[in-house]
Design a protein around this motif. Structure first.
Motif, PDB file in Angstrom:
ATOM      1  N   ALA A   1     -24.158  -0.292 -48.987  1.00 49.80           N
ATOM      2  CA  ALA A   1     -25.047  -0.816 -48.665  1.00 49.80           C
ATOM      3  C   ALA A   1     -25.961  -1.936 -49.634  1.00 49.80           C
ATOM      4  O   ALA A   1     -25.669  -2.155 -50.844  1.00 49.80           O
ATOM      5  CB  ALA A   1     -26.820   0.230 -48.255  1.00 49.80           C
ATOM      6  N   GLU A   2     -27.997  -1.977 -49.730  1.00 53.16           N
ATOM      7  CA  GLU A   2     -28.137  -3.180 -50.036  1.00 53.16           C
ATOM      8  C   GLU A   2     -28.255  -3.126 -51.893  1.00 53.16           C
ATOM      9  O   GLU A   2     -27.988  -3.658 -52.834  1.00 53.16           O
ATOM     10  CB  GLU A   2     -29.787  -3.986 -49.720  1.00 53.16           C
ATOM     11  N   GLY A   3     -28.433  -1.109 -51.944  1.00 50.42           N
ATOM     12  CA  GLY A   3     -28.382  -0.441 -53.520  1.00 50.42           C
ATOM     13  C   GLY A   3     -26.833  -0.930 -54.196  1.00 50.42           C
ATOM     14  O   GLY A   3     -27.067  -0.212 -55.064  1.00 50.42           O
ATOM     15  N   GLY A   4     -25.978  -1.383 -53.283  1.00 49.16           N
ATOM     16  CA  GLY A   4     -24.314  -0.924 -54.137  1.00 49.16           C
ATOM     17  C   GLY A   4     -23.924   0.198 -53.430  1.00 49.16           C
ATOM     18  O   GLY A   4     -22.377   0.683 -53.946  1.00 49.16           O
ATOM     19  N   CYS A   5     -24.784   1.369 -52.717  1.00 48.62           N
ATOM     20  CA  CYS A   5     -24.286   2.534 -52.195  1.00 48.62           C
ATOM     21  C   CYS A   5     -23.080   2.170 -50.966  1.00 48.62           C
ATOM     22  O   CYS A   5     -23.459   1.189 -50.370  1.00 48.62           O
ATOM     23  CB  CYS A   5     -24.739   3.331 -51.980  1.00 48.62           C
ATOM     24  N   CYS A   6     -21.706   2.774 -51.086  1.00 42.18           N
ATOM     25  CA  CYS A   6     -20.569   1.908 -50.029  1.00 42.18           C
ATOM     26  C   CYS A   6     -20.785   3.721 -49.065  1.00 42.18           C
ATOM     27  O   CYS A   6     -21.170   4.422 -48.840  1.00 42.18           O
ATOM     28  CB  CYS A   6     -19.346   3.025 -50.536  1.00 42.18           C
ATOM     29  N   VAL A   7     -21.292   2.834 -48.133  1.00 36.55           N
ATOM     30  CA  VAL A   7     -21.072   3.804 -46.559  1.00 36.55           C
ATOM     31  C   VAL A   7     -20.400   3.257 -45.686  1.00 36.55           C
ATOM     32  O   VAL A   7     -19.734   4.567 -44.872  1.00 36.55           O
ATOM     33  CB  VAL A   7     -22.686   3.209 -45.679  1.00 36.55           C
ATOM     34  N   MET A   8     -19.338   3.253 -45.664  1.00 34.98           N
ATOM     35  CA  MET A   8     -18.027   3.392 -44.999  1.00 34.98           C
ATOM     36  C   MET A   8     -16.653   2.497 -45.980  1.00 34.98           C
ATOM     37  O   MET A   8     -16.898   1.486 -46.578  1.00 34.98           O
ATOM     38  CB  MET A   8     -18.519   2.849 -43.939  1.00 34.98           C
ATOM     39  N   ASP A   9     -16.034   3.281 -45.969  1.00 35.91           N
ATOM     40  CA  ASP A   9     -14.696   2.599 -46.505  1.00 35.91           C
ATOM     41  C   ASP A   9     -12.999   3.650 -45.817  1.00 35.91           C
ATOM     42  O   ASP A   9     -13.347   4.750 -46.228  1.00 35.91           O
ATOM     43  CB  ASP A   9     -14.483   3.598 -48.265  1.00 35.91           C
ATOM     44  N   GLU A  10     -12.496   3.064 -44.954  1.00 35.92           N
ATOM     45  CA  GLU A  10     -11.742   3.825 -44.239  1.00 35.92           C
ATOM     46  C   GLU A  10     -10.978   2.467 -44.327  1.00 35.92           C
ATOM     47  O   GLU A  10     -10.556   1.291 -44.057  1.00 35.92           O
ATOM     48  CB  GLU A  10     -11.750   3.520 -42.576  1.00 35.92           C
ATOM     49  N   LEU A  11      -8.718   3.511 -44.152  1.00 35.14           N
ATOM     50  CA  LEU A  11      -8.685   2.869 -43.489  1.00 35.14           C
ATOM     51  C   LEU A  11      -7.561   2.650 -42.654  1.00 35.14           C
ATOM     52  O   LEU A  11      -8.489   3.204 -41.348  1.00 35.14           O
ATOM     53  CB  LEU A  11      -6.557   3.619 -44.037  1.00 35.14           C
ATOM     54  N   VAL A  12      -7.461   1.472 -42.333  1.00 35.30           N
ATOM     55  CA  VAL A  12      -7.378   1.662 -39.821  1.00 35.30           C
ATOM     56  C   VAL A  12      -5.656   1.208 -39.857  1.00 35.30           C
ATOM     57  O   VAL A  12      -5.023   0.292 -40.387  1.00 35.30           O
ATOM     58  CB  VAL A  12      -8.067   0.058 -39.763  1.00 35.30           C
ATOM     59  N   LYS A  13      -4.848   2.128 -39.656  1.00 34.83           N
ATOM     60  CA  LYS A  13      -3.455   1.117 -38.846  1.00 34.83           C
ATOM     61  C   LYS A  13      -3.115   0.368 -38.037  1.00 34.83           C
ATOM     62  O   LYS A  13      -3.769   0.585 -37.224  1.00 34.83           O
ATOM     63  CB  LYS A  13      -3.050   2.607 -38.642  1.00 34.83           C
ATOM     64  N   PRO A  14      -2.583  -0.334 -38.340  1.00 30.18           N
ATOM     65  CA  PRO A  14      -2.492  -2.048 -37.988  1.00 30.18           C
ATOM     66  C   PRO A  14      -1.103  -1.265 -36.401  1.00 30.18           C
ATOM     67  O   PRO A  14      -0.544  -0.200 -37.076  1.00 30.18           O
ATOM     68  CB  PRO A  14      -1.159  -2.563 -38.883  1.00 30.18           C
ATOM     69  N   ASP A  15      -1.246  -2.031 -35.454  1.00 30.72           N
ATOM     70  CA  ASP A  15      -0.085  -1.964 -34.325  1.00 30.72           C
ATOM     71  C   ASP A  15       0.268  -1.835 -34.746  1.00 30.72           C
ATOM     72  O   ASP A  15       1.681  -1.413 -33.984  1.00 30.72           O
ATOM     73  CB  ASP A  15      -1.279  -2.442 -33.070  1.00 30.72           C
ATOM     74  N   ASN A  16       0.887  -2.998 -35.312  1.00 29.50           N
ATOM     75  CA  ASN A  16       2.767  -3.207 -35.673  1.00 29.50           C
ATOM     76  C   ASN A  16       3.279  -3.306 -36.961  1.00 29.50           C
ATOM     77  O   ASN A  16       2.191  -2.136 -38.250  1.00 29.50           O
ATOM     78  CB  ASN A  16       3.047  -4.412 -35.557  1.00 29.50           C
ATOM     79  N   LYS A  17       4.635  -2.633 -37.378  1.00 29.23           N
ATOM     80  CA  LYS A  17       5.295  -2.173 -38.858  1.00 29.23           C
ATOM     81  C   LYS A  17       4.623  -2.845 -40.194  1.00 29.23           C
ATOM     82  O   LYS A  17       4.937  -4.032 -39.684  1.00 29.23           O
ATOM     83  CB  LYS A  17       6.353  -2.041 -38.305  1.00 29.23           C
ATOM     84  N   ILE A  18       4.211  -2.799 -40.954  1.00 30.79           N
ATOM     85  CA  ILE A  18       3.810  -3.186 -42.274  1.00 30.79           C
ATOM     86  C   ILE A  18       5.166  -3.250 -43.176  1.00 30.79           C
ATOM     87  O   ILE A  18       5.694  -2.440 -43.249  1.00 30.79           O
ATOM     88  CB  ILE A  18       3.289  -2.370 -43.130  1.00 30.79           C
ATOM     89  N   VAL A  19       5.159  -4.611 -43.510  1.00 30.68           N
ATOM     90  CA  VAL A  19       5.937  -4.999 -44.605  1.00 30.68           C
ATOM     91  C   VAL A  19       5.727  -5.283 -45.635  1.00 30.68           C
ATOM     92  O   VAL A  19       6.303  -5.449 -45.995  1.00 30.68           O
ATOM     93  CB  VAL A  19       6.617  -6.155 -44.048  1.00 30.68           C
ATOM     94  N   ASP A  20       4.678  -5.743 -46.154  1.00 32.77           N
ATOM     95  CA  ASP A  20       3.979  -5.666 -46.820  1.00 32.77           C
ATOM     96  C   ASP A  20       2.815  -5.765 -47.597  1.00 32.77           C
ATOM     97  O   ASP A  20       1.642  -5.773 -46.570  1.00 32.77           O
ATOM     98  CB  ASP A  20       4.047  -7.430 -47.808  1.00 32.77           C
ATOM     99  N   TYR A  21       2.266  -4.695 -48.149  1.00 33.31           N
ATOM    100  CA  TYR A  21       0.691  -4.161 -48.413  1.00 33.31           C
ATOM    101  C   TYR A  21      -0.117  -5.065 -48.869  1.00 33.31           C
ATOM    102  O   TYR A  21      -1.173  -5.101 -48.752  1.00 33.31           O
ATOM    103  CB  TYR A  21       0.785  -2.789 -48.604  1.00 33.31           C
ATOM    104  N   LEU A  22       0.029  -5.970 -49.281  1.00 31.50           N
ATOM    105  CA  LEU A  22      -0.502  -6.607 -50.516  1.00 31.50           C
ATOM    106  C   LEU A  22      -1.514  -6.213 -51.321  1.00 31.50           C
ATOM    107  O   LEU A  22      -2.806  -6.846 -51.028  1.00 31.50           O
ATOM    108  CB  LEU A  22      -0.906  -7.687 -48.811  1.00 31.50           C
ATOM    109  N   THR A  23      -0.675  -5.359 -52.056  1.00 30.29           N
ATOM    110  CA  THR A  23      -2.252  -4.278 -52.523  1.00 30.29           C
ATOM    111  C   THR A  23      -2.507  -5.516 -53.929  1.00 30.29           C
ATOM    112  O   THR A  23      -3.413  -4.910 -54.901  1.00 30.29           O
ATOM    113  CB  THR A  23      -1.694  -3.278 -53.217  1.00 30.29           C
ATOM    114  N   ARG A  24      -1.672  -6.780 -54.711  1.00 34.12           N
ATOM    115  CA  ARG A  24      -1.721  -7.424 -56.294  1.00 34.12           C
ATOM    116  C   ARG A  24      -3.030  -8.684 -55.948  1.00 34.12           C
ATOM    117  O   ARG A  24      -2.260  -9.217 -54.816  1.00 34.12           O
ATOM    118  CB  ARG A  24      -0.958  -7.162 -56.823  1.00 34.12           C
TER     119      ARG A  24
END
Length: 694
Positions: free
Chosen positions: A253-276
């Motif tokens: 939100a505008e004050g910087g407070c997090c209102v949503m932070d969710e993981l979403v499961k893809p339909d297909n198999k993950i081959v690289d999380y691209l975390t860096r």
């Protein structure tokens, strides 16, 4: 920590499963920044400022410039200056005061050599960190009075060459794509909205268009105006067998407070999380999606506040600076950040909010700060008068600097203290074990003692009737754990005694170990031995068992870079640490551990002391003469001085109001025998007292 409740009003893709974001460890010495963000948004009712440290490296050496970052942020908050790069200050607007106490003439060596004498300082401040050796003007550096060059220092020929908005440049502002689209004047919020054609071009999901059947429209019927609230959104993608797909969505939100932070499961198999996404700290594993969302929000607000022309000017400055730095063979940096760091001091920050800085010092120690127009300077005749004035005047000012000038120790005494400190820690980390039979299995005994921590050396001692082993550990925790676990136990059919060498430096060892364990920084930290290379992954999988975990510190061998077989886990409270210790030393994890005894920065500092060899065992020294003994008890002795100043600072600390950010700085000293590093202690008064109670 309670799990976050489900919220309504979100717009996920239909058919996609979601799950809560797991607790996880991320970069710079595995500090848990994601967890701090979660704590901040889960406790919106909290009205107290609080601190969390983010370690840039295992050394915990904080530069004078980084101290200045924190002080400016404490004055203005995140709306006006960049966040500190090395720590988190939550609820900055609830700080009541900022007080910096400087003990000129003291270093990290003095603090740990006379550790037991600094009662309040070691117990009240949870955050301790190394400082580099003192600069030519320590005070000016931490306040930001000296104009800084770009990190890495520009060549002299380039000084003053940073471009400004009035510099003549080869590219016309009118050719900037932002100016072309929006013009040069400030624009309203509604002017920044994408048109329907633009949304089609950038593949936004629009109702009624192909490939958008699985999207659910939000039920928002209100119209957008220039006063509508802003939100920051960040979507993290992973690589699947079908390409890039959504895996995480964060909304602030505008004050910087997090209102949503969710993981979403893809339909297909993950081959690289691209975390860096290299734009963030390279030492961190993965990064913070909510941080990206906040950054996007802040950029939008900056654009609306200053207009397209300002953004175009910054683009040109960045381009010119990039070219100049490349020509000089230096790494380019963000020009706006550089200019801001060059031109802003703590005094200017205070002036912008209509405040003055209070500076208390001795008459003979006046500096450039004393002549600053936005500084109320009170010069005193003695350190005692500085203390008396501070207890009266500090509560009246938002920001205060109290400087005590202590007589530096003679160079020969500092050198002797350094040697004895190294020897003391070596002897405290050494144990004698025995007796063993003459045909004992040395290999099995080595494995036994190595299970408590990394061993530097094992020596078989034959001076006694039956063999004994002398084991020198790399860390104090390993030696203490061996004593607590094996003293009086049966090993190979023999009842053995495990003890430290008895010398003049270890006579108070039991008291010192107990006090180290009660140190506010150590109370929330546990030491574990026997960890494997897969320990981190295993810990992440079971993270729900370890609530309040802030940091995982996995030391590495400096020679081969491999992970060592011990680690430190830092928790927010002593209770969380104690519960975790019980789990990790249980039968399922098969680890050995105890509460920590040495702050992380102390390991690095001890390694940096001059090497000192000393044969194990009792050292016989000639007795001092009666006159020398009396002289040692004189009030001018460094031990007495440390005790006296510890009490004085304690009185000043108790006079501060609740919610005061307090920094105690020992700048370090210079001598003919070399530089002595400084030490910083940091805390917010009410936060630290609650930590001690916990």
């Amino acid at each position: 920590m309670e799990p976050e409740k489900e919220r309504t009003g979100r717009t996920p893709k239909k058919g996609r499963k979601r799950r809560r974001v797991p607790n996880k460890l991320v970069g710079a010495s595995e500090v848990m920044r994601d967890r701090w963000d979660l704590e901040e948004r889960q406790q919106p009712e909290a009205k107290k400022a609080c601190l969390s440290t983010i370690l840039l490296s295992d050394t915990r050496e904080i530069t004078h410039g980084q101290l200045c970052e924190l002080l400016k942020y404490a004055v203005l908050g995140k709306s006006s200056v960049p966040k500190p790069s090395w720590c988190q200050l939550f609820h900055q607007n609830h700080l009541n005061n900022v007080v910096v106490v400087i003990l000129q003439g003291m270093s990290q060596l003095h603090f740990y050599r006379f550790y037991l004498e600094f009662g309040l300082l070691r117990k009240a401040f949870r955050h301790k960190f190394c400082l580099p050796p003192p600069s030519s003007d320590f005070l000016a550096d931490i306040i930001g009075l000296q104009k800084k060059q770009i990190i890495g220092d520009l060549p002299k020929g380039m000084e003053g060459s940073l471009p400004s908005s009035s510099s003549e440049v080869s590219i016309n502002l009118q050719n900037d794509p932002i100016v072309k689209k929006y013009g040069s004047k400030k624009v309203s919020l509604t002017r920044c909205l994408l048109t329907k054609e633009e949304m089609k071009t950038y593949h936004f999901p629009l109702q009624g268009f192909p490939d958008c059947e699985n999207f659910v429209p939000i039920k928002c019927c209100g119209s957008i105006t220039n006063n509508s609230p802003l939100f920051g959104l960040d979507c993290e993608m992973c690589l699947t067998s079908k390409g890039r797909e959504l895996t995480r969505i964060s909304l602030v939100a505008e004050g910087g407070c997090c209102v949503m932070d969710e993981l979403v499961k893809p339909d297909n198999k993950i081959v690289d999380y691209l975390t860096r996404k290299d734009i963030q700290c390279p030492d961190r594993f993965g990064h913070d999606a909510t941080e990206d969302a906040r950054t996007a929000l802040e950029l939008a607000r900056y654009f609306l506040k200053y207009g397209p022309k300002k953004i175009a000017e910054l683009n040109l400055e960045a381009l010119a600076s990039h070219q100049e730095l490349e020509a000089a063979g230096l790494e380019p940096r963000n020009t706006a950040e550089v200019v801001q760091q060059l031109n802003t001091s703590v005094l200017e920050c205070l002036d912008s909010v209509g405040q003055k800085l209070l500076f208390l010092t001795r008459e003979a120690d006046a500096t450039e700060l004393s002549s600053s127009k936005n500084c109320q300077t009170i010069k005193c005749l003695s350190n005692k008068e500085v203390l008396e004035q501070a207890r009266v005047e500090v509560p009246l000012f938002t920001f205060s600097i109290v400087q005590f000038s202590l007589e530096p120790f003679p160079p020969n005494l500092s050198e002797e203290m350094s040697k004895r400190m190294k020897i003391k820690w070596m002897e405290m980390s050494t144990v004698y074990a025995g007796p063993f039979s003459k045909n004992c299995n040395l290999r099995a005994l080595n494995r036994l003692f190595e299970s408590f921590g990394p061993v530097l050396s094992v020596t078989l001692t034959l001076e006694s009737h039956q063999p004994h082993l002398c084991i020198q550990y790399e860390v104090l925790e390993g030696a203490q754990l061996a004593i607590e676990s094996l003293d009086g136990s049966l090993v190979e059919g023999t009842c053995i005694k495990v003890q430290r060498p008895v010398t003049e430096l270890t006579l108070d060892c039991d008291i010192l170990v107990n006090e180290l364990e009660q140190d506010s920084e150590n109370r929330g930290t546990i030491y574990l031995s026997g960890v494997s290379e897969t320990f981190k992954e295993h810990l992440l999988q079971q993270s729900s068992l370890f609530l309040g975990l802030e940091a995982l510190i996995l030391p590495k061998d400096l020679k081969n870079g491999k992970q060592k077989n011990y680690c430190f886990l830092r928790f927010k409270t002593f209770g969380s640490a104690h519960r975790a210790l019980g789990i990790l030393t249980g039968k399922n994890w098969k680890l050995k551990g105890r509460h920590a005894l040495t702050p992380r920065h102390l390991h690095s500092w001890l390694r940096g002391l001059p090497p000192e060899s000393r044969p194990p065992g009792l050292r016989v020294i000639p007795p001092r003469s009666e006159q020398e003994a009396v002289q040692m008890l004189n009030l001018d002795h460094p031990k007495i001085a440390a005790w006296r100043w510890g009490r004085k600072i304690g009185k000043l600390y108790h006079s501060l109001c609740s919610g005061t950010l307090c920094l105690i700085l020992l700048p370090g000293t210079e001598s003919t025998h070399g530089s002595l590093s400084g030490l910083g202690l940091m805390g917010i008064k009410d936060e630290e007292e609650s930590n001690i109670l916990n």
